[in-house]
Write an enzyme that holds these catalytic residues in place. Sequence first.
Site: not given
Ligand code: FAD
Length: 384
Positions: A242, A366
């Site tokens: 937040d 985030e």
């Molecule tokens: C450069 C970078 C740095 C990062 N650093 C960290 C870190 O330091 N620590 C950490 O813990 N994580 C980190 N992350 C991970 C990041 O938090 C996740 O990538 C993010 O939460 C999305 O999860 P996912 O990639 O598994 O996508 P998914 O959860 O698989 O989502 C895939 C797509 O589906 C969409 N989607 C998901 N749910 C819904 C819904 N209910 N309705 C419609 N659409 C939906 C999403 O918006 C996305 O477009 C990082 C990611 C990146 C790219």
Amino acid sequence: MTEERFDHLRWPFFGDTDRTAAAGIEGWARRELPRIASDNQGDVESMVRSIAASLGAGGLLPAAQAELPSCRHLCLVREVLAYHNPLADFAFAMQGLGSAPLMLAGDKRVRERFLPSAGRGEAVTAFAISEADAGSDVAAITTTARRDGDDWILNGEKTWISNGGLAGWYVVLARTGEAPGSRGLTLFVVEAAAEGFDCVERIETMSPHPLGRLRFENCLIPDVQRIGEPGQGFKISMRVLDLFRPSVAAAALGFARRAFDEVLAHVKARTLFGTTLGELQMTQAAIAAMATDIDAAALLTYRAAWSNDTSGERNSLPSAMAKWNATESAQRVIDRALQLFGARGLVTGHIVERLYRDVRALRIYEGSSEIQQLVIARSVLGRA
Ligand SMILES: Cc1cc2nc3c(=O)[nH]c(=O)nc-3n(C[C@H](O)[C@H](O)[C@H](O)COP(=O)(O)OP(=O)(O)OC[C@H]3O[C@@H](n4cnc5c(N)ncnc54)[C@H](O)[C@@H]3O)c2cc1C
């Protein structure tokens, strides 16, 4: 602070402390970043370490303070750093995200042991929540922590972890099972040297950003390295997010302002059809759209930060609006800027080409844009 990009510091969201902080970080960026970039010659990891150490030496990192800085402070710092250098923004944000859970909920022993080195920028920090099958759906986390006397034993994997393989210690969210879903998660500090812990993969992305996959195999963590009560890990993580979510919007704003300043100079200088690019009406339409996107993003960002600092309650709605709007509109601004540079904007290493890649991840991490829309809609529907 005469530049137009600091005009918003006159808005009623800010006081003299904020203005002084913005001037201080702008001075640091102008003084230190050219030297750090030249010393490290494109080596991303040593850049991150050098930036953290230099910010630490200047007393500019959150963990160096007695308590967490205001959301407005975090936003102003990130906006300025992102304007100058994406890795500077990254290093500052990660030192904050890694330290904030300890500052908010760590007991005295854990704070005294870990925060000083993070505050000096000697230990780079990380915040590990995501897993291959638990990104947007944090409640699906499967990394476990099982109690064993005075210790906990961690097993599982985390991925997409910023500073993975680089951090001195990691704040890790694991399933301890007090209740189903998000109510059965707990936070721990795991040192990089802990037995049973490894960064098993470095992940390369389209924009330089240290990222790794972490593995825990019977990794023994003493109970003193638990942050907060068992089962409270999700709640504490959400408090941290937040506070930091508006600062992602601020970083996007910094990228957008940089692209805008670059393109303003370009359209005034570029001549074609016997005039300058800036005199053409379609260019002016693009400039108007960019200027308005930037101001709208700034207003939403600092409204969210101000409300976070002053309302005393959870701030999900304005934070989600700020993050969604500012990250999406920064992408639009940078895309328009690239278009106005023509072929030059595509050349590898051109500042707008770099910004085009740098801004992309902000719409995913985030809480992706889609998740922010869900938060906004549910909040509005809940009020109706
Ligand atoms: C450069 C970078 C740095 C990062 N650093 C960290 C870190 O330091 N620590 C950490 O813990 N994580 C980190 N992350 C991970 C990041 O938090 C996740 O990538 C993010 O939460 C999305 O999860 P996912 O990639 O598994 O996508 P998914 O959860 O698989 O989502 C895939 C797509 O589906 C969409 N989607 C998901 N749910 C819904 C819904 N209910 N309705 C419609 N659409 C939906 C999403 O918006 C996305 O477009 C990082 C990611 C990146 C790219």
